[in-house]
Design an enzyme around this catalytic site. Sequence first.
Site, PDB file in Angstrom:
ATOM      1  N   LYS A   1      25.388   6.017   3.975  1.00 19.80           N
ATOM      2  CA  LYS A   1      24.885   4.969   3.065  1.00 19.80           C
ATOM      3  C   LYS A   1      25.526   5.166   1.701  1.00 19.80           C
ATOM      4  O   LYS A   1      25.971   4.208   1.068  1.00 19.80           O
ATOM      5  CB  LYS A   1      23.361   5.075   2.919  1.00 19.80           C
ATOM      6  CG  LYS A   1      22.545   4.564   4.076  1.00 19.80           C
ATOM      7  CD  LYS A   1      21.048   4.778   3.783  1.00 19.80           C
ATOM      8  CE  LYS A   1      20.246   4.860   5.047  1.00 19.80           C
ATOM      9  NZ  LYS A   1      18.891   5.389   4.830  1.00 19.80           N
TER      10      LYS A   1
ATOM     11  N   GLN B   1      17.656  15.874  -2.994  1.00 18.60           N
ATOM     12  CA  GLN B   1      16.758  14.725  -2.979  1.00 18.60           C
ATOM     13  C   GLN B   1      15.292  15.120  -2.805  1.00 18.60           C
ATOM     14  O   GLN B   1      14.950  15.963  -1.977  1.00 18.60           O
ATOM     15  CB  GLN B   1      17.190  13.744  -1.874  1.00 18.60           C
ATOM     16  CG  GLN B   1      18.571  13.161  -2.154  1.00 18.60           C
ATOM     17  CD  GLN B   1      19.045  12.138  -1.138  1.00 18.60           C
ATOM     18  OE1 GLN B   1      20.208  12.153  -0.739  1.00 18.60           O
ATOM     19  NE2 GLN B   1      18.185  11.215  -0.714  1.00 18.60           N
TER      20      GLN B   1
ATOM     21  N   GLY C   1      11.201  10.499  -1.565  1.00 18.47           N
ATOM     22  CA  GLY C   1      12.151   9.578  -0.926  1.00 18.47           C
ATOM     23  C   GLY C   1      11.781   9.295   0.522  1.00 18.47           C
ATOM     24  O   GLY C   1      12.232   8.302   1.100  1.00 18.47           O
TER      25      GLY C   1
ATOM     26  N   HIS D   1      15.544  12.410  -7.736  1.00 21.31           N
ATOM     27  CA  HIS D   1      16.724  12.966  -7.066  1.00 21.31           C
ATOM     28  C   HIS D   1      17.720  13.478  -8.104  1.00 21.31           C
ATOM     29  O   HIS D   1      17.913  12.855  -9.157  1.00 21.31           O
ATOM     30  CB  HIS D   1      17.446  11.871  -6.265  1.00 21.31           C
ATOM     31  CG  HIS D   1      16.676  11.343  -5.095  1.00 21.31           C
ATOM     32  ND1 HIS D   1      15.575  11.967  -4.550  1.00 21.31           N
ATOM     33  CD2 HIS D   1      16.888  10.219  -4.343  1.00 21.31           C
ATOM     34  CE1 HIS D   1      15.137  11.257  -3.520  1.00 21.31           C
ATOM     35  NE2 HIS D   1      15.918  10.194  -3.380  1.00 21.31           N
TER      36      HIS D   1
ATOM     37  N   ARG E   1      17.721  17.450   1.345  1.00 21.02           N
ATOM     38  CA  ARG E   1      16.321  17.306   0.904  1.00 21.02           C
ATOM     39  C   ARG E   1      15.866  18.648   0.349  1.00 21.02           C
ATOM     40  O   ARG E   1      16.076  19.695   0.973  1.00 21.02           O
ATOM     41  CB  ARG E   1      15.454  16.929   2.113  1.00 21.02           C
ATOM     42  CG  ARG E   1      14.034  16.556   1.756  1.00 21.02           C
ATOM     43  CD  ARG E   1      13.893  15.194   1.140  1.00 21.02           C
ATOM     44  NE  ARG E   1      14.190  14.115   2.072  1.00 21.02           N
ATOM     45  CZ  ARG E   1      14.378  12.855   1.695  1.00 21.02           C
ATOM     46  NH1 ARG E   1      14.334  12.510   0.420  1.00 21.02           N
ATOM     47  NH2 ARG E   1      14.636  11.918   2.588  1.00 21.02           N
TER      48      ARG E   1
ATOM     49  N   CYS F   1      18.345   4.900  -2.707  1.00 24.35           N
ATOM     50  CA  CYS F   1      17.883   5.484  -3.982  1.00 24.35           C
ATOM     51  C   CYS F   1      18.913   6.415  -4.629  1.00 24.35           C
ATOM     52  O   CYS F   1      19.176   6.316  -5.842  1.00 24.35           O
ATOM     53  CB  CYS F   1      16.564   6.211  -3.764  1.00 24.35           C
ATOM     54  SG  CYS F   1      16.521   7.248  -2.294  1.00 24.35           S
TER      55      CYS F   1
ATOM     56  N   THR G   1       0.820  -1.217   0.000  1.00 27.00           N
ATOM     57  CA  THR G   1       0.000   0.000   0.000  1.00 27.00           C
ATOM     58  C   THR G   1       0.850   1.263   0.000  1.00 27.00           C
ATOM     59  O   THR G   1       0.310   2.365  -0.043  1.00 27.00           O
ATOM     60  CB  THR G   1      -0.908   0.014   1.248  1.00 27.00           C
ATOM     61  OG1 THR G   1      -0.057  -0.232   2.388  1.00 27.00           O
ATOM     62  CG2 THR G   1      -1.975  -1.062   1.172  1.00 27.00           C
TER      63      THR G   1
END
Length: 328
Positions: free
Chosen positions: A205, A154, A158, A234, A227, A127, A9
């Site tokens: 990451k 980004q 995300g 992105h 962000r 991502c 969902t």
Amino acid sequence: MKVAIIGATGLVGNTFLKILEERNLEITELYLFASKRSAGRKVNFKNIEYTVEELTENSFDRGIDIALFSAGGDTSKKFAPIAAKKGCLVIDNSSAWRMDGTVPLVVPEVNSAAAFNNHNIIANPNCSTIQCMLPLKALANKYGLKRIIFNTYQAVSGSGQKGILDLTNGLKGEAPENYPHPIVNNCLPHIDIFLDNGYTKEEMKMVNETRKILELPNLPITATCVRVPVINSHSVSITAELENDFSLDEVRNIFSNYPGMILVDSPENDKYPLATDATGHDEILVGRVRRDFSAPKSINFWVVGDNIRKGAATNAVQIAELFKNIIR
Ligand code: A2P
């Protein structure tokens, strides 16, 4: 192949379904799982109505071949080993397993062979990392890499639905509920939590996953992740110091011929990669290719990708497709 979607969902879960409809992975049975809140919800796939079920420890007791997980790290940590033990190949979109030494971290255009060395869990990278791997692998193959600098811009998608709501509600004057500050009129240099070394978890990451995917465990890399008030796709500015010198024409040619990537690099015509052009597509756009005149053998370029498609769902489905002649 019997396929399950965990987090069906959610934003990525929905996109899994869209991408499975677009591509031709043969699905003989499909199961959709989410939290208890969504149990009973109806979802259409290829004109057939499916009912969302609550994910439980017994969900994998029906011979499911592949489970695409995108329901957050905690759900993956708990349920991926249960699924794997029951013979199901898990392709996990969370960060829970990415740095586990026994779990391959795969971008099919870059390191597809790694996928086959699995113990029933394969991780889908972060991502913003995924989209950068294509041009960096292209450069690594030809020139070798010495150092990478990432600066990301980004999109709020995300962060899932809640990120999009902070931007859309913020534009109506409402206070943020997801981000610590308004995302409207702001760039937030804060994605995921802050770590002891002053970097955010998102930045680390990018550093660690890049090293793992490119199989360059000691490559010097730094990243700043930001962000921005963009709904989807992105953008990343990359500076790469190379081992060997290059010509810009040759790099453009290499980028143009790399699978999954499109060169958009005609600044004299105002043509360069844009988030609005990448959205809805699976290809990574690369442009603004130029020599970094501040350092020897260094190059700057700009990479844009749909973070929900190639940055998450498409990449996971491409991994599943690697197994289509093995699992039927
Ligand atoms: P639900 O809609 O029932 O909360 P997004 O990243 O877009 O917010 O989506 C997250 C997805 O992960 C949703 O499908 C959500 O289901 C699912 N999810 C969240 N927590 C769990 C859980 N404990 N078990 C199963 N699915 C979960």
